[in-house]
Design a protein around this motif. Structure first.
Motif, PDB file in Angstrom:
ATOM      1  N   GLY A 146      -4.821  -0.383   6.030  1.00 45.92           N
ATOM      2  CA  GLY A 146      -5.447  -0.870   4.801  1.00 45.92           C
ATOM      3  C   GLY A 146      -6.002   0.279   4.001  1.00 45.92           C
ATOM      4  O   GLY A 146      -5.779   1.455   4.332  1.00 45.92           O
ATOM      5  N   ALA A 147      -6.741  -0.076   2.966  1.00 44.72           N
ATOM      6  CA  ALA A 147      -7.108   0.928   1.986  1.00 44.72           C
ATOM      7  C   ALA A 147      -8.337   1.757   2.373  1.00 44.72           C
ATOM      8  O   ALA A 147      -8.299   2.988   2.345  1.00 44.72           O
ATOM      9  CB  ALA A 147      -7.316   0.253   0.638  1.00 44.72           C
ATOM     10  N   THR A 165     -14.673  -0.909   4.050  1.00 44.32           N
ATOM     11  CA  THR A 165     -14.565  -2.354   4.237  1.00 44.32           C
ATOM     12  C   THR A 165     -14.355  -2.718   5.709  1.00 44.32           C
ATOM     13  O   THR A 165     -14.331  -3.891   6.049  1.00 44.32           O
ATOM     14  CB  THR A 165     -13.381  -2.931   3.426  1.00 44.32           C
ATOM     15  N   LYS A 166     -14.180  -1.702   6.565  1.00 43.50           N
ATOM     16  CA  LYS A 166     -13.818  -2.018   7.958  1.00 43.50           C
ATOM     17  C   LYS A 166     -14.854  -1.514   8.970  1.00 43.50           C
ATOM     18  O   LYS A 166     -14.601  -1.552  10.173  1.00 43.50           O
ATOM     19  CB  LYS A 166     -12.455  -1.388   8.297  1.00 43.50           C
ATOM     20  N   GLY A 210      -2.898   3.922   7.237  1.00 43.38           N
ATOM     21  CA  GLY A 210      -3.136   3.549   5.842  1.00 43.38           C
ATOM     22  C   GLY A 210      -4.083   4.510   5.139  1.00 43.38           C
ATOM     23  O   GLY A 210      -4.298   5.649   5.584  1.00 43.38           O
ATOM     24  N   GLY A 211      -4.677   4.022   4.050  1.00 45.73           N
ATOM     25  CA  GLY A 211      -5.519   4.876   3.224  1.00 45.73           C
ATOM     26  C   GLY A 211      -6.813   5.317   3.901  1.00 45.73           C
ATOM     27  O   GLY A 211      -7.456   6.281   3.476  1.00 45.73           O
ATOM     28  N   TYR A 259      -7.582   9.283   5.349  1.00 49.16           N
ATOM     29  CA  TYR A 259      -7.919  10.532   4.650  1.00 49.16           C
ATOM     30  C   TYR A 259      -9.421  10.781   4.540  1.00 49.16           C
ATOM     31  O   TYR A 259      -9.840  11.899   4.253  1.00 49.16           O
ATOM     32  CB  TYR A 259      -7.159  10.571   3.302  1.00 49.16           C
ATOM     33  N   ILE A 263      -6.342   8.651  -1.219  1.00 52.22           N
ATOM     34  CA  ILE A 263      -7.564   7.848  -1.288  1.00 52.22           C
ATOM     35  C   ILE A 263      -8.536   8.377  -0.222  1.00 52.22           C
ATOM     36  O   ILE A 263      -8.157   8.619   0.915  1.00 52.22           O
ATOM     37  CB  ILE A 263      -7.190   6.373  -1.086  1.00 52.22           C
ATOM     38  N   ALA A 300      -0.921  10.724  -0.266  1.00 48.56           N
ATOM     39  CA  ALA A 300      -0.281  10.155   0.937  1.00 48.56           C
ATOM     40  C   ALA A 300      -0.214   8.644   0.809  1.00 48.56           C
ATOM     41  O   ALA A 300      -1.239   7.985   0.623  1.00 48.56           O
ATOM     42  CB  ALA A 300      -1.077  10.545   2.171  1.00 48.56           C
ATOM     43  N   LEU A 301       1.007   8.100   0.907  1.00 49.45           N
ATOM     44  CA  LEU A 301       1.178   6.648   0.701  1.00 49.45           C
ATOM     45  C   LEU A 301       1.831   5.957   1.886  1.00 49.45           C
ATOM     46  O   LEU A 301       1.952   4.735   1.903  1.00 49.45           O
ATOM     47  CB  LEU A 301       2.019   6.402  -0.567  1.00 49.45           C
ATOM     48  N   GLY A 325      -4.186  -4.711   8.838  1.00 46.34           N
ATOM     49  CA  GLY A 325      -4.062  -3.744   7.739  1.00 46.34           C
ATOM     50  C   GLY A 325      -2.770  -2.938   7.813  1.00 46.34           C
ATOM     51  O   GLY A 325      -2.433  -2.398   8.865  1.00 46.34           O
ATOM     52  N   PRO A 326      -2.059  -2.848   6.678  1.00 48.69           N
ATOM     53  CA  PRO A 326      -0.778  -2.113   6.648  1.00 48.69           C
ATOM     54  C   PRO A 326      -0.966  -0.603   6.801  1.00 48.69           C
ATOM     55  O   PRO A 326      -2.035  -0.064   6.517  1.00 48.69           O
ATOM     56  CB  PRO A 326      -0.222  -2.442   5.265  1.00 48.69           C
ATOM     57  N   GLY A 330       0.661   1.715   5.214  1.00 47.22           N
ATOM     58  CA  GLY A 330       0.965   2.429   3.978  1.00 47.22           C
ATOM     59  C   GLY A 330       0.979   1.437   2.845  1.00 47.22           C
ATOM     60  O   GLY A 330       0.648   0.258   3.029  1.00 47.22           O
ATOM     61  N   VAL A 331       1.373   1.911   1.664  1.00 47.11           N
ATOM     62  CA  VAL A 331       1.427   1.012   0.512  1.00 47.11           C
ATOM     63  C   VAL A 331       2.732   0.213   0.633  1.00 47.11           C
ATOM     64  O   VAL A 331       3.732   0.525  -0.024  1.00 47.11           O
ATOM     65  CB  VAL A 331       1.325   1.800  -0.810  1.00 47.11           C
ATOM     66  N   GLU A 349       3.653  -2.508  -0.396  1.00 41.47           N
ATOM     67  CA  GLU A 349       4.137  -3.231  -1.578  1.00 41.47           C
ATOM     68  C   GLU A 349       5.211  -2.413  -2.298  1.00 41.47           C
ATOM     69  O   GLU A 349       6.045  -2.966  -3.012  1.00 41.47           O
ATOM     70  CB  GLU A 349       2.982  -3.498  -2.555  1.00 41.47           C
ATOM     71  N   ASP A 399      -3.700  -8.540   4.330  1.00 38.69           N
ATOM     72  CA  ASP A 399      -2.498  -7.810   3.947  1.00 38.69           C
ATOM     73  C   ASP A 399      -1.514  -7.542   5.074  1.00 38.69           C
ATOM     74  O   ASP A 399      -0.315  -7.396   4.812  1.00 38.69           O
ATOM     75  CB  ASP A 399      -2.877  -6.494   3.274  1.00 38.69           C
TER      76      ASP A 399
END
Ligand code: AMP
Length: 395
Positions: A195-196, A200-201, A219-220, A223, A237, A292-293, A317-318, A320-321, A323, A354
Motif C-alpha cells: 500500500g501507499a 495509515t498502517k 509498496g510505497g 521508502y 513516496i 519507485a512504483l 496492500g499491493p 506496487g502501483v 492500477e 486494495d
C-alpha cells in the motif's frame, strides 16, 4: 460464538443485518455483486428452516433521502442474485414498515429502505434501534463490513435481543479466517503489508509484530524505511515525519524475532504514469528524478522464497502501483506465490481494500483460502480491536 445452527428459525421472523453497500455506476447498475451474493447462504438457511427474513442494510453515505441511493433501484437485481422474490419497504421504521414486517410469511424476504436515510442509524440512536428491533423476533448479524461501526443496526439493536441473536454464516467465516491468522495460525506465519503509506498502517504493523514470524514490507511504505536507513529515494513516496518511527519498528521486529523482508530492487518510473520510462534500481539507490512504483525482479524472487515456506499468510496492500499495468508485476507475482503456497496447504487470507481489488483484478480470487469482504472492519480486527458489532452479539 452463537451461530445460525444454535437458533430455531421455524415460524420466526429474522432481522438480518446484511451488507448491501454495493458500488453503482451512473445508471444505478450494480458493478460488483459480491456482497449481495455473500449474504445468500444465511438467507437461504433461515428460509430453509421455516423462517422469514427482514433485511436491513445501508447504501452509500446519503444525507437524508436520496433517490439514487434507494434500494428501490436495485430490488429486482437483489431478487435475481438471491434467487428469491424480495419485497421492498420504502421506510425502515414506522407503521408501514411494522405492518409489512408483521405480515411476512415463512419463506418470504423483505428488504427495508436504506437505513442511512435516517440520521439515527449512524448516531446509534437507542430509540431508533429499539424500533428496528421490533421488525423481527431474532437478530442475525451478517454484515462484517460494518461490524466496526457502533451504529443502530450493526450494534445497538443487538441489545434488544438476549439469546435470540447470532452470527450469520458470512460473519462467522470472516471471524474464523482472521482468528486462523492472528490467534491460531500455523507457523511460520507471514504478513505481507503493502500500500501507499506507513502512517495509515502503524497500529496494524505494531499488532502484527506480536503475531507473525515474517513480515514483508512492500509498496510505497518501503521508502520511509530506506530513507530512515540512509538510502536515496528519488521521487518515491516517503513520509519524512515517520522515519524515526520506521527505525523503531525495525528495532521492535529484532527484539520480537520477527524477520523483516524489504525489496532488494525496484522498478521506477520517470513520472507517476503507466507510460513512464522504466528503470530498475537497487532499493537503497534510487536515482534523482525517479519514482519507485513496483518491486523489481530480485525482490520478486526473494518474496517468493519467503512466501512459499510459510504456512499462514496474510496479505494487506499491493506491492506496487498495480492500477498501472506496467507496474503491476510485483503485485501479480506475490499473488501467484501465495496461490502456490495455498495449493501446497498453506492458509492464505487477503484483506483490506486494495489488495482485494488487486486479487480480483488479476482473477486470483479463487486461488486464496479466504478473501475478506470488509475493508475497515478487517483492518481493525488485525489491529487487535474487538469490533462493537461482534461484541454486542456475544453479550
Ligand atoms: P493502501 O490503501 O494504503 O493499501 O494503498 C493502496 C495504494 O497504494 C494503491 O492504490 C497503490 O497504487 C498504492 N501504491 C502501492 N505501491 C506504491 C508506490 N510504490 N508508490 C505509490 N503508491 C503505491
Amino acid at each position: 460464538m452463537r451461530t445460525l445452527k444454535d437458533i430455531n428459525f421455524e415460524g420466526q421472523r429474522a432481522i438480518v443485518r446484511v451488507d448491501f453497500n454495493v458500488p453503482l455506476d451512473k445508471d444505478l447498475q450494480i458493478t460488483d455483486i459480491t456482497r449481495i451474493k455473500a449474504a445468500k447462504p444465511t438467507i437461504d438457511y433461515i428460509l430453509s428452516k421455516g423462517g422469514s427474513c427482514v433485511l436491513l442494510s445501508h447504501l452509500g453515505r446519503p444525507n437524508g433521502f436520496e433517490q439514487s441511493l434507494s434500494f428501490q433501484n436495485i430490488i429486482d437485481k437483489v431478487s435475481e442474485i438471491l434467487e428469491t422474490k424480495v419485497q421492498f419497504c420504502k421506510t425502515s421504521i414506522g407503521p408501514i414498515a411494522q405492518t409489512k414486517a408483521d405480515s411476512l410469511m415463512p419463506g418470504e424476504v423483505l428488504l427495508m429502505e436504506n437505513l442511512r436515510f435516517n440520521a439515527e442509524e449512524t448516531e446509534g440512536d437507542v430509540v431508533f434501534s429499539e424500533r428496528l428491533s421490533k421488525l423481527g423476533t431474532i437478530f442475525v448479524n451478517d454484515a462484517f463490513g460494518t461490524a466496526h461501526r457502533p451504529h443502530a443496526s450493526t450494534t445497538i439493536i443487538a441489545n434488544f435481543f438476549q439469546n435470540n441473536k447470532c452470527f450469520g454464516s458470512l460473519l462467522e467465516k470472516e471471524v474464523l479466517a482472521i482468528d486462523k491468522v492472528i490467534k491460531d495460525g500455523t507457523p511460520p506465519i507471514l504478513a505481507i503489508l503493502g500500500g501507499a503509506k506507513v502512517s495509515t498502517k502503524i497500529t496494524i504493523i505494531e499488532s502484527l509484530l506480536e503475531k507473525v514470524n515474517h513480515l514483508i514490507i512492500g509498496g510505497g511504505m518501503v521508502y520511509t524505511f530506506t530513507k530512515a536507513l540512509g538510502g536515496k529515494v528519488g521521487n518515491s513516496i516517503c513520509e519524512l515525519d515517520y522515519c524515526d518511527y520506521a527505525l523503531d519498528l525495525i528495532d521492535k521486529a529484532k527484539q520480537k524475532n520477527v524477520k523483516l523482508h524489504f525489496p532488494i530492487d525496484v522498478v521506477a518510473g520517470n513520472s507517476f504514469s503507466n507510460e513512464a520510462k522504466q528503470k530498475i534500481f537497487d532499493v537503497m539507490k534510487i536515482g534523482t528524478g525517479w519514482e519507485a512504483l513496483d518491486a523489481g525482479p530480485k525482490s520478486i524472487k526473494r518474496f517468493h522464497d519467503v512466501i512459499i515456506k510459510c504456512k499462514t499468510i496474510l496479505w494487506n496492500g499491493p506491492l506496487g502501483v498495480f492500477e498501472f499495468p506496467n507496474f503491476s508485476a510485483g503485485t501479480i507475482a506475490a499473488g501467484k506465490s501465495i496461490a502456490e503456497a495455498t495449493i501446497n496447504g498453506s492458509f492464505s487470507l487477503v484483506g483490506g481494500g486494495d489488495s482485494v481489488a488487486a486479487v480480483k483484478k488479476f482473477k486470483m480470487d479463487n486461488d486464496m483460502s479466504y478473501i475478506s469482504t470488509g475493508g475497515g472492519a478487517m483492518l481493525e480486527s488485525l489491529e487487535g480491536k474487538t469490533l462493537p458489532g461482534i461484541a454486542a452479539l456475544n453479550q
